[in-house]
Design an enzyme around this catalytic site. Structure first.
Site, short mmCIF file in Angstrom:
data_model
loop_
_atom_site.label_atom_id
_atom_site.label_comp_id
_atom_site.label_asym_id
_atom_site.label_seq_id
_atom_site.Cartn_x
_atom_site.Cartn_y
_atom_site.Cartn_z
N ASP A 284 0.85 -1.19 0.00
CA ASP A 284 0.00 0.00 0.00
C ASP A 284 0.88 1.24 0.00
O ASP A 284 1.34 1.69 1.05
CB ASP A 284 -0.91 -0.02 1.24
CG ASP A 284 -1.76 1.25 1.35
OD1 ASP A 284 -1.84 2.01 0.36
OD2 ASP A 284 -2.34 1.47 2.44
N LYS B 250 1.94 7.79 0.68
CA LYS B 250 2.41 7.75 2.07
C LYS B 250 3.82 8.33 2.14
O LYS B 250 4.54 8.37 1.14
CB LYS B 250 2.44 6.30 2.56
CG LYS B 250 1.06 5.73 2.84
CD LYS B 250 1.17 4.35 3.46
CE LYS B 250 -0.19 3.71 3.63
NZ LYS B 250 -1.04 4.39 4.61
N ASP C 215 0.22 -4.89 4.80
CA ASP C 215 -1.17 -4.52 4.56
C ASP C 215 -2.00 -5.69 4.01
O ASP C 215 -3.17 -5.53 3.71
CB ASP C 215 -1.22 -3.32 3.60
CG ASP C 215 -2.37 -2.38 3.91
OD1 ASP C 215 -2.92 -2.48 5.03
OD2 ASP C 215 -2.72 -1.57 3.04
N ARG D 242 -10.78 -0.43 2.16
CA ARG D 242 -12.25 -0.51 2.22
C ARG D 242 -12.86 -0.66 0.83
O ARG D 242 -13.95 -1.23 0.69
CB ARG D 242 -12.79 0.72 2.95
CG ARG D 242 -12.46 2.03 2.29
CD ARG D 242 -12.68 3.23 3.18
NE ARG D 242 -11.62 3.40 4.18
CZ ARG D 242 -11.62 4.35 5.12
NH1 ARG D 242 -12.61 5.21 5.20
NH2 ARG D 242 -10.62 4.44 5.97
N1 BES Z 1 -3.13 0.29 5.32
C1 BES Z 1 -3.51 1.54 5.83
C2 BES Z 1 -3.80 1.51 7.33
C3 BES Z 1 -2.62 1.27 8.23
C4 BES Z 1 -1.95 2.33 8.80
C5 BES Z 1 -2.25 0.00 8.57
C6 BES Z 1 -0.91 2.11 9.66
C7 BES Z 1 -1.21 -0.22 9.43
C8 BES Z 1 -0.54 0.83 9.99
C9 BES Z 1 -4.77 2.03 5.14
O1 BES Z 1 -4.92 1.64 3.83
C10 BES Z 1 -4.71 3.51 5.16
O2 BES Z 1 -3.84 4.04 4.54
N2 BES Z 1 -5.64 4.15 5.86
C11 BES Z 1 -5.66 5.55 5.98
C12 BES Z 1 -7.08 5.99 5.87
C13 BES Z 1 -7.25 7.48 5.75
C14 BES Z 1 -6.74 7.95 4.41
C15 BES Z 1 -8.69 7.82 5.92
C16 BES Z 1 -5.07 5.93 7.33
O3 BES Z 1 -5.35 5.25 8.30
O4 BES Z 1 -4.33 6.90 7.39
ZN ZN Z 2 -3.99 -0.09 3.28
MN MN Z 3 -3.90 2.97 2.49
#
Ligand code: BES
Ligand code: ZN
Ligand code: MN
Length: 496
Positions: free
Chosen positions: A265, A272, A284, A348
């Site tokens: 991801d 990121k 992920d 999601r």
């Molecule tokens: N895979 C990430 C969530 C994640 C974050 C897993 C840290 C493990 C450690 C997910 O896809 C993500 O990026 N979520 C975002 C959502 C936001 C953009 C609403 C997040 O949590 O920042």
């Molecule tokens: Zn993710």
């Molecule tokens: Mn993500």
């Protein structure tokens, strides 16, 4: 490594002789282990404990070498206060002991722990699982593996015949957890969507499950616009994996396990940063690792009466000229239109189409596991996963499966009023809401894709999939979180 239970009663040492003995001690209470110790050492013991400042606090270890004697190594392990001692403390103590005895080169390890307050079978299962998983080492990516000295035999002292029942599923459970750990730890150039599909094929082949893998064109035909939007920026083909375990005899209930399977991801155009741990986003796919690990364990354990479907909509979230734009509007397989206001909320989107597919199987329950939100990590840290559910019965079943397996879950609210955070002016919904309550809006987003009336639970394992602290593990790394919860829940309970 063979496990066995030795001699119930007060004098288990009389029928066991090995080179390494570990005894768990409370900081504030005596138990039969103290008697055994006193018999081994007599009056020499108290001054020795004093000198080495051993207080029997949780996690404290004291190794005593006894040259030329049997047992040659004595390991005292602190268990803390008797009233605070739980199965998780027992697990941690056994994992710790296992690692130090391996360093001492133990060939036969005897474990004497005060387990009277637990069921014997449950205690035996916890001790044996913790010992085996505590010795897990991943050397796949070393050019030269370091030799590991595993004990040949581990004896659970004082547990007798009832303890044996607790060991019945040891290999299935640990095999599932180890597979999940391997998948999570594997780098993104190894654990690709195609590699996950290959692992699913190996599970199907090895344990007699059915496998269907939908290719991109198959998913297009099913209208999976949300999942495919995430996959479209990657050079790797998405793989939609569907494994089925069918029990011999009558099917009494049908459950679907769905795992988020992002093999990497990057965040997509909402890229990121190093602070966002981009280099760790190989994990992920931790949800998919948990459900594939559970599939392996279930295939081996073969529970009666329950049909289990395992679904992973696997892909990568990458950047390219063909990647999804922030702002794109797409249509999921149930017809819902989604405005992508953040390409990093991709999990999601993949789960949306996977959940629609899961509902078409008309199951009695759906459980999804996903490293879904950083917000869940902030809320619950790395030891506790979030649990959201539309069904109290399902939630309680998962909570008790988790408790038995030494995995911590905390139930979180599906606060319906927060759903308004996902309103879009153009489409049916956006894929992200405001930052506050981010793990809750993520769960509410998923709920939109679950047919009303089908009990559903969502586990956010973003914090628990990887451990920086050595939580029953050394070194830290992939935990295999979720496998035990799922297997215990599906098998209708571990040993009582
Ligand atoms: N895979 C990430 C969530 C994640 C974050 C897993 C840290 C493990 C450690 C997910 O896809 C993500 O990026 N979520 C975002 C959502 C936001 C953009 C609403 C997040 O949590 O920042
Ligand atoms: Zn993710
Ligand atoms: Mn993500």
């Amino acid at each position: 490594m063979d496990f066995r239970c030795v001699a119930p009663g007060d004098h288990p040492l009389e029928s066991w002789s090995g080179d390494s003995l570990a005894i768990g001690l409370f900081s504030d209470a005596d138990h039969p282990g103290h008697q055994q110790l006193a018999e081994l050492f007599g009056p020499a013991l108290p001054p020795l404990l004093e000198q080495r400042r051993f207080k029997a606090k949780p996690g404290e270890l004291l190794c005593i070498e006894r040259l030329g004697q049997t047992p040659a190594h004595l390991i005292l392990v602190g268990l803390g206060e008797a009233a605070e001692f739980h199965l998780t403390g027992l697990r941690n103590a056994c994992a710790n002991v296992a690692r130090s005895s391996a360093k001492l080169g133990a060939r036969q390890l005897g474990l004497l722990m005060p387990v009277e307050s637990f069921g014997t079978a449950a205690a035996a299962a916890a001790m044996a699982e913790a010992t085996r998983l505590g010795l897990y080492a991943d050397q796949r990516f070393k050019s030269e593996a370091e030799p590991q000295h595993l004990p040949e035999e581990v004896a659970l002292l004082g547990l007798g015949a009832e303890g044996w029942e607790g060991l019945a599923h040891l290999d299935a459970i640990c095999g599932g957890v180890e597979l999940a750990r391997q998948l999570v730890a594997a780098p993104p150039n190894v654990a690709t969507p195609a590699a996950l599909a290959d692992i699913a094929a190996a599970i199907a082949q090895g344990f007699g499950l059915e496998l269907k893998v939908l290719e991109r064109a198959d998913c297009e035909a099913l209208g999976m616009g949300a999942y495919l939007a995430v996959a479209q920026g990657s050079d790797l083909e998405p793989k939609f994996i569907h494994l089925t375990y069918r029990p011999a005899g009558e099917v009494k209930r049908r459950v679907v396990l769905v795992g988020k399977g992002l093999t990497f991801d990057s965040g997509g155009y909402n890229l990121k940063t190093a602070g966002g741990q981009i280099e760790m986003m190989k994990y992920d796919m931790g949800g998919s690792a948990a459900v594939l690990g559970a599939a392996r364990a279930i295939g081996q354990r073969k529970p009666e009466g329950v049909e289990v479907h395992v679904i992973v909509a696997s892909c990568e979230n990458m950047i390219s000229g063909g990647a999804v734009h922030p702002g794109d509007i797409l249509t999921a397989s149930n017809g819902t239109t989604i405005e992508i206001n953040n390409t990093d909320a991709e999990g999601r989107l993949t789960l949306a189409d996977a959940l629609v597919y899961a509902c078409q199987l008309k199951p009695d329950a759906i459980v999804d596991l996903a490293t879904l939100t950083g917000a869940c990590v902030i809320a619950l840290g790395e030891e506790i996963a979030g649990l959201w559910s539309t069904s109290d019965v399902l939630a309680d079943g998962l909570l008790s499966g988790a408790r038995m397996g030494g995995e911590a879950l905390w139930r979180m609210p599906l606060q319906a009023s927060y759903r308004s955070g996902l309103k879009s002016t153009l489409a049916d919904m956006k894929n992200t809401g405001p930052r506050p309550g981010g793990s809750i809006t993520a769960a509410l987003f998923l709920q939109d894709f679950v047919t009303q009336g089908i009990p559903w639970a969502h586990l956010d394992i973003a914090g628990t999939v990887w451990s920086e602290k050595a939580r029953g593990q050394d070194p830290a790394g992939a935990t295999g979180f979720g496998v035990q919860t799922l297997v215990n829940w599906i098998s209708g309970g571990a040993p009582a």
